[in-house]
Design an enzyme around this catalytic site. Structure first.
Site, PDB file in Angstrom:
ATOM      1  N   CYS A 118       0.830  -1.197   0.000  1.00 42.88           N
ATOM      2  CA  CYS A 118       0.000   0.000   0.000  1.00 42.88           C
ATOM      3  C   CYS A 118       0.868   1.252   0.000  1.00 42.88           C
ATOM      4  O   CYS A 118       0.483   2.286  -0.539  1.00 42.88           O
ATOM      5  CB  CYS A 118      -0.953   0.000   1.175  1.00 42.88           C
ATOM      6  SG  CYS A 118      -0.147  -0.171   2.757  1.00 42.88           S
ATOM      7  N   HIS A 436      -1.229   1.248   7.563  1.00 35.40           N
ATOM      8  CA  HIS A 436      -1.768   1.277   6.205  1.00 35.40           C
ATOM      9  C   HIS A 436      -1.574   2.654   5.591  1.00 35.40           C
ATOM     10  O   HIS A 436      -1.827   3.671   6.227  1.00 35.40           O
ATOM     11  CB  HIS A 436      -3.255   0.924   6.269  1.00 35.40           C
ATOM     12  CG  HIS A 436      -3.877   0.747   4.915  1.00 35.40           C
ATOM     13  ND1 HIS A 436      -3.284   0.016   3.910  1.00 35.40           N
ATOM     14  CD2 HIS A 436      -5.034   1.206   4.414  1.00 35.40           C
ATOM     15  CE1 HIS A 436      -4.066   0.042   2.845  1.00 35.40           C
ATOM     16  NE2 HIS A 436      -5.130   0.763   3.120  1.00 35.40           N
TER      17      HIS A 436
END
Lengths: 486, 906
Positions: A118, A436
């Site tokens: 990510c 994330h």
């Protein structure tokens, strides 16, 4: 014969009832239909007459139909125009080729997460939003690899170009396989494994490395000045003054960086404060006068502004106890519109004043035409003055920048020192190597899209500035601002 | 307190206190007041005297004792004093009774013993009854209510015992007669019904109602009827309770209802009698009501009840009188004026203005997240808009897409919208015109006509379907739907065929039309017919013959199922065939058994599915707890072979349990469990089952569950939940659901399939701009319209495989919902059937079954003037004495008669 007796029936047509319509049972029903044509104006071929669960045929025999005296018949049919399909049928989104569906979608595609990638996805999405970078990459295909570039950098540049192209063309999320492979090849640190899976990495590192590679490969080889497209877009010129309090020595230097750091300390609540903080630093270095190392105070000022200003929030620091890059959760507000005027060197400030005045005037006009008209007499002089000033400045600026940048396209637009937020890379989690990363990118349409890997989600602008930290929600790690030009 | 007068009156010779009384007794005596002590001593004396050999003295003693007891039984707070004081002597008296010779005196004593047994007799001895039977058979009520009640209880036990040993019961029945008469006289009707049920002789009730009726005044007559109504409800509840503990065989409650019917008919309460007749689904009874009823106005009211129930019924001379009288009656049954009253309601509520899909989506409330792009039409979203437009403007005759005036700047706009749909989408678009003009056959046919001349097969198919929809629930002498559609059944193109066949199914649902049967059944066994044509033919036949148990249709469908190849049996469309078979037996309970037996011979792939579907349909709307348990059992199994029968099992739970409130609540809870432990195919069906249970009745807990499921990771669960949100809110304009759906529309803005479902649900919530309901139950939740349920069930079964049917090219199955659409209104009309505005109180219905007196039937009411909308669980009552309604239940159309006794104040 009783068949020759005329039979009287009532015919219902829409809301009307025609009472006592005579049927001549010796004639075929077509004649009856013609009678009805006179009454209703519906041509016989469009008439549907319902007789007890069946339709009356033109050539039927009345005796088999069996109409009774006073029976109610129902007629359906209109003289309306028959509906015709339009010559050119509508085009449906489902039928469009994929590229065109993107246009109607209003934003580009997402990127699949290939296993803790990510950080890479969000970096790519942020950089993808810079059209100038895209066009530079497109040009790269024509130029090919220059000799002084190593093979892997070339491959990475090509992979970036292809990935950007794919993102523009597809509606469905893209799997950046090729790019991911080449990135690992070029920078093996991104290929680190932990328990057999790729580790989460620092997005800032990815961002920096990628930009560095691109800056290497995107120098235009034809030009002798070796123009660096990336530097042109992102490079910030800093002029620093080193001052040693002990010895009173002073030195100055200039450097070029790709991002400004926003240092986060207890006093910093706002981006601006953090930036100021970041431009001042203390460092220890050998003092020629004292003959030993001494504390130097380094103060930097911006001497040259880029078209895209990248700001990194220094949220991570190496925490020895836990052996990881720990995160500062402190809330640091950042604006949608950033003015870096007071961070600039005096020289740059002078250059900026002209364009800024023009910008202010334009905005003033937009906001309140009336106010302008009122004071038009007084304003006239000002305008003239600023015009003159502006033009002189413009020439000054262009002369100052031309040797540096040499980009001819730049001449029409002049920087103002005012920037608009166009992309935010956020991080959620407690350390840089975990959690994330997500990219929030402003589209050309002005809409914000949150690219959460393969899932683009529309967002409201007011929610973008809420990513300023102070909790466990996504918080801005890298912000990219676009220069407002006149 | 005992009456001192009676004590004084009977005591001629006051004996000295008995010496043998123990110390303890003395102490106790000391606690007693002087009067009580006197009474006690008096009674003890009587007990002694009863045992006296002199019959004269015995008689006096017995008489006095009786006097004491009688004068005291009226106090109910505790055991009456005389009884209390006589308790120690019960044994003595009993022993003496045995020694007495047969005589009147012995009977006298038996009477007293019977009363004493009320408190003394050991559990299960039934001595009270025993002595009662041995006694003088005097007026049963003279000993008070408590005594009679006790006796009734003992009779019940005794009866059961005698039944097992086949002993005669005549003596008991005589007593029952007395008790029932007593109960009926004393407002204890439920007890009477209860007793008669226990002795299995409800017919007696009819007699007793008669005798009461005979004595009472005219005023009481009307009251009696309303009380009687509560008997029936009471009896129903009784039956339900019994079912939950011990299965009460079907004929029993049939019998109970039959009695109720007889009573109503006897009291000339024809509206009530009609309801029971419909509840029993007994056409013979329906006819009888018509032939018994003399009043034309009342007959009209009966016709309104029939029309709401949605059955096809033809009046003959005997029922409707001569043609002139019969025609207006038949017109009401045919629903010819339904469109008119619906529009009257709409004008009164001021919602005539057509609404566009955008008005429903309310995208402006979703800042920033509004539909992205929008420059290019999406076929799927246009299709959704077609349905939303059809649902929202259903029955209004005007909208902004299909019927917009032709003189608009862009020319013929309706044609334009039609062609903004793709291929099979055009079918739904053309058919939506039928929905917009629902019930208005005349203008409907006129407007659809133009599509018949199109050269696009999809458009023609839509026109055919539209004709069917316009005629849904409305019958016409000329049978225009049949005339138009039957022409197209045999056409080459299968989409045209499906349009015609489905149109017939919708227009003639429940009509049991022979002509249609003979033209449709050959298709089922036509080897060349495509599967989809066969599936829709079966469904249409199922609808037309819903609940008829028609052998021939069943045979044809069974053969069609047997003819399917292995691969065809795996197709989602094939699963509509067992459903069609089930519809034939909808609510018919045991009648399905023969067919269910046949289904056991089917291919393994479909056998279980067929079995469960038949079971679910046959017991739909019965509330049969055993069947619910049976179906729950099927859901427990973990499947490995990819069987599909659990979906219908879950839906079946809802179909069976939707009958009454309690079972409904329980099954909602069971479904929650299934959600947690069930497998994916069960979880996909649960939202649909919830949707059926709370159809047009947005219960907050169900709403929350569905809202949660609408975000489920399994997209099919989410789709089903979204559709069900629409179903539970159907026609309510519920703001909370509308808000939820709006947020879902932005949440799923990217997922075209889910967004489609969200749009459909949004359309359903605003069904008929909030004037319509999908609830198949009507008349105070008492009657279940079979066609409405059939329509709902068909749509839900199609939703079990959302991707293949609704999201595929058979989205027009959504139009099956039209069968359940009814205005949720109370429209009061005068004697000329013209709308009449009167004040009514509308509030939450309260269950008053079995309650004493005349309790309030609604709570939290507001006063409105008719026509008025009724929400789920609402009940209305007239707020004026000026009129008398001809139907006890104020729902739908109610005829008001002027009250001759009404006097205007001032």
């Amino acid at each position: 014969m009783e068949l020759n007796h005329p039979v009287l029936v009532s015919v219902k047509w829409q809301k009307e009832v025609f009472k006592a319509v005579e049927i001549d049972t010796s004639q075929p029903p077509y004649v009856f239909k013609c009678q009805l044509y006179d009454l209703t104006g519906v041509p016989p071929e469009r008439q549907k007459i319902m007789v007890k669960g069946g339709l009356l045929k033109d050539d039927a025999d009345w005796s088999t139909v069996g109409v009774k005296q006073g029976q109610k018949l129902m007629m359906m049919g209109t003289a309306d125009e028959v509906v015709k399909a339009p010559e050119k049928g509508p085009v449906f989104m489902e039928d469009l080729p994929e590229e065109e569906q993107v246009v109607s979608l209003g934003h580009s595609a997402g990127l699949f997460n290939l296993g803790n990638t990510c950080y890479m996805n969000s970096t790519v999405q942020c950089l993808h939003s810079v059209p100038e970078l895209k066009s530079a990459l497109v040009k790269y295909s024509h130029s090919g690899r220059s000799n002084d570039l190593d093979q892997t950098s070339h491959m990475l540049t090509v992979a970036t170009r292809d990935l950007f192209g794919e993102l523009d063309k597809s509606v469905k999320p893209v799997a950046p396989m090729q790019f991911w492979m080449v990135l690992r090849k070029k920078y093996p640190q991104f290929g680190q494994l932990h328990n057999g899976v790729f580790m989460q990495q620092d997005a800032e590192e990815c961002w920096t490395q990628l930009l560095y590679t691109l800056s290497q490969s995107l120098r235009s080889p034809g030009s002798s000045e070796n123009v660096d497209a990336v530097k042109d877009l992102f490079g910030i010129e800093l002029a620093s003054r080193m001052h040693c309090q002990e010895s009173g020595e002073e030195s100055s230097e200039t450097e070029s960086v790709y991002s400004l750091k926003c240092h986060i300390s207890h006093e910093v609540n706002h981006l601006h404060e953090g930036l100021k903080h970041g431009l001042k630093s203390e460092l220890e270095k050998a003092s020629p006068a004292l003959g030993r190392s001494a504390i130097y105070l380094k103060e930097s000022r911006i001497n040259g502004l880029p078209r895209y200003l990248t700001i990194q929030f220094v949220r991570f620091f190496w925490k020895r106890e836990s052996n990881q890059k720990a995160k500062i959760l402190r809330k640091v507000d950042y604006p949608l519109e950033l003015d870096v005027y007071d961070l600039c060197s005096d020289e740059l400030r002078k250059q900026l004043e002209g364009p800024r005045q023009i910008l202010r005037d334009e905005e003033g006009k937009k906001l309140g035409l009336k106010a302008n008209e009122k004071s038009s007499g007084a304003k006239d002089n000002d305008v003239k003055m600023t015009d003159a000033e502006g033009s002189s400045n413009a020439s000054g600026e262009s002369s100052a920048t031309t040797p540096q940048e040499g980009a001819p396209s730049d001449k029409e637009t002049r920087l103002t020192g005012i920037y608009d937020l166009v992309a935010v890379l956020t991080h959620k989690g407690r350390s840089a190597d975990s959690g994330h990363y997500v990219a929030w990118v402003k589209q050309e349409s002005g809409k914000w899209i949150e690219f959460d890997d393969d899932n683009p989600i529309p967002q409201r602008e007011e929610d973008i500035v809420k990513l300023s930290g102070g909790g466990d929600w996504h918080m801005a790690y890298i912000c990219m601002y676009k220069a407002r030009t006149v | 307190m005992a009456d001192p007068k009676s004590g004084a009156g009977t005591s001629q010779t006051k004996p000295p206190p008995p010496k043998e009384s123990k110390k303890k007794d003395e102490k106790k005596d000391e606690d007693l007041s002087e009067e009580d002590l006197a009474l006690k001593q008096q009674l003890e004396l009587y007990v002694e005297r009863v045992q006296d050999p002199d019959p004269g003295l015995q008689k006096v003693a017995l008489e006095s004792m009786r006097q004491e007891i009688r004068s005291a039984t009226s106090s109910m707070t505790s055991v009456p004093k005389p009884l209390k004081f006589l308790r120690p002597h019960y044994g003595t008296l009993k022993a003496f009774y045995e020694t007495m010779p047969e005589s009147d005196l012995k009977k006298y004593l038996a009477d007293i013993l019977s009363v004493l047994a009320l408190t003394m007799s050991a559990e299960g001895e039934r001595e009270s009854l025993k002595y009662r039977l041995l006694g003088s058979e005097g007026d049963i009520g003279s000993w008070g209510h408590e005594y009679v009640r006790n006796l009734a209880g003992e009779i019940g036990q005794e009866y059961a015992k005698r039944q097992t040993v086949d002993a005669p019961i005549e003596d008991l029945m005589e007593l029952v007669q007395q008790i029932v008469a007593f109960h009926m006289k004393h407002n204890a009707e439920p007890e009477a019904v209860d007793l008669l049920m226990e002795v299995e002789d409800l017919d007696l009730l009819v007699e007793h109602v008669d005798s009461t009726n005979f004595k009472r005044t005219c005023l009481y007559q009307t009251n009696a009827a309303s009380i009687l109504h509560s008997y029936i409800k009471f009896v129903k509840i009784k039956a339900e309770l019994k079912v939950s503990t011990r299965y009460l065989p079907g004929p029993d409650d049939m019998l109970v209802l039959d009695i109720a019917y007889t009573i109503y008919l006897k009291f000339e309460e024809y509206a009530n009698a009609m309801q029971i007749a419909l509840l029993l689904d007994n056409m013979q009874h329906v006819r009888q009501v018509f032939t018994s009823c003399e009043d034309v106005l009342k007959k009209k009211q009966l016709c309104y009840i029939l029309a709401r129930h949605g059955i096809t019924f033809q009046l003959d001379d005997e029922m409707g009188g001569d043609e002139e009288d019969r025609e207006p009656l038949q017109e009401i049954i045919n629903n010819s004026k339904l469109s008119e009253s619906y529009l009257t309601l709409a004008r009164d509520i001021e919602v005539m203005e057509p609404k566009s899909p955008e008005d429903i989506y309310k995208a402006h409330l979703l800042d920033g997240r509004a539909s992205a792009g929008g420059s290019v039409d999406s076929a799927r979203q246009n299709l959704a808009a077609t349905f939303v437009n059809a649902f929202v403007n259903a029955g209004f005759g005007q909208d902004k897409l299909m019927t917009a005036p032709a003189d608009a700047s862009s020319g013929n706009t309706s044609g334009n919208w039609l062609f903004k749909n793709k291929e099979h989408g055009k079918t739904s678009a053309a058919a939506s015109l039928g929905m917009i003009l629902l019930w208005d056959v005349d203008s409907g046919l006129a407007q659809i006509d133009k599509y018949f001349h199109s050269n696009d097969n999809h458009v023609i198919a839509g026109a055919l379907l539209g004709v069917g929809i316009v005629n849904c629930g409305v019958k016409n002498d000329c049978d225009p739907a049949l005339a138009l559609l039957s022409e197209y059944i045999g056409k080459e193109d299968s989409s045209i065929r499906i349009g015609a066949i489905m149109g017939l199914g919708i227009a003639y649902a429940g009509a049991q039309n022979e002509q249609i049967r003979s033209s449709l059944t050959p298709i089922l066994n036509d080897a060349k017919a495509p599967l989809d044509v066969i599936a829709f033919t079966a469904i249409s036949l199922g609808l037309i013959y819903v609940g008829s148990c028609n052998e021939e249709v069943a045979q044809a469908i069974i053969f069609a199922l047997m003819d399917r190849s292995e691969s065809e049996l795996g197709e989602p469309l094939t699963r509509l065939l067992p459903l069609a078979l089930g519809l034939l037996y909808l609510g018919k309970q045991e009648s399905v058994e023969a067919t269910a037996e046949v289904s056991k011979t089917f291919n393994e792939k479909i056998r279980k599915y067929c079995d469960i579907t038949l079971l679910s349909c046959a017991y739909a709307g019965t509330g049969n707890v055993l069947k619910v348990q049976n179906l729950l059992g099927h859901c427990e199994a973990h499947l490995e072979k990819g069987e599909t029968h659990q979906g219908p099992a879950v839906l079946g739970i809802a179909m069976v349990a939707m009958a009454e409130e309690l079972g409904l609540e329980m099954s909602i809870r069971s479904l929650e469990h299934l959600l947690q432990y069930g497998e994916q195919n069960i979880r996909r069906a649960v939202p649909l089952a919830l949707g059926l249970l709370c159809i047009s009745n947005p219960k907050v807990n169900v709403m929350d569950t569905l809202s949660r499921l609408s975000h489920d990771t399994d997209s099919e669960v989410a789709m089903a939940a979204v559709i069900s949100l629409g179903l539970i809110g159907a026609g309510t304009n519920n703001a909370r659901i509308a808000g939820m759906l709006r947020n879902l529309s932005s949440y799923y803005y990217k997922d075209a399939s889910l967004l489609f479902c969200v749009r459909i649900a949004q359309g359903l919530v605003h069904l008929g701009k909030g004037l319509l309901t999908l609830n198949p139950y009507h008349s105070d939740r008492c009657l279940l319209s079979p066609t409405a349920l059939a329509g709902l069930v068909t749509m839900l079964f199609a939703c079990l495989d959302m991707k293949a049917i609704i999201l595929g090219k058979y989205h027009y199955v959504l139009y099956f919902l039209v069968l359940a659409m009814q205005p949720r209104m109370l429209m009061t009309v005068d004697e000329n059937l013209k709308p009449l505005s009167v004040p009514v109180r509308v509030g939450q219905a309260v269950d008053v079954v079995g309650q004493a007196g005349r309790p309030k039937t609604i709570t939290g009411f507001q006063t409105h003037s008719t026509p008025v909308l009724l929400a789920a669980g609402d009940r209305a009552e007239l707020a004026t004495e000026k009129y008398i309604p001809l139907s006890p239940i104020l729902e739908g159309h109610v005829i008001l008669k002027e009250n001759p006794e009404y006097r205007e104040e001032n």
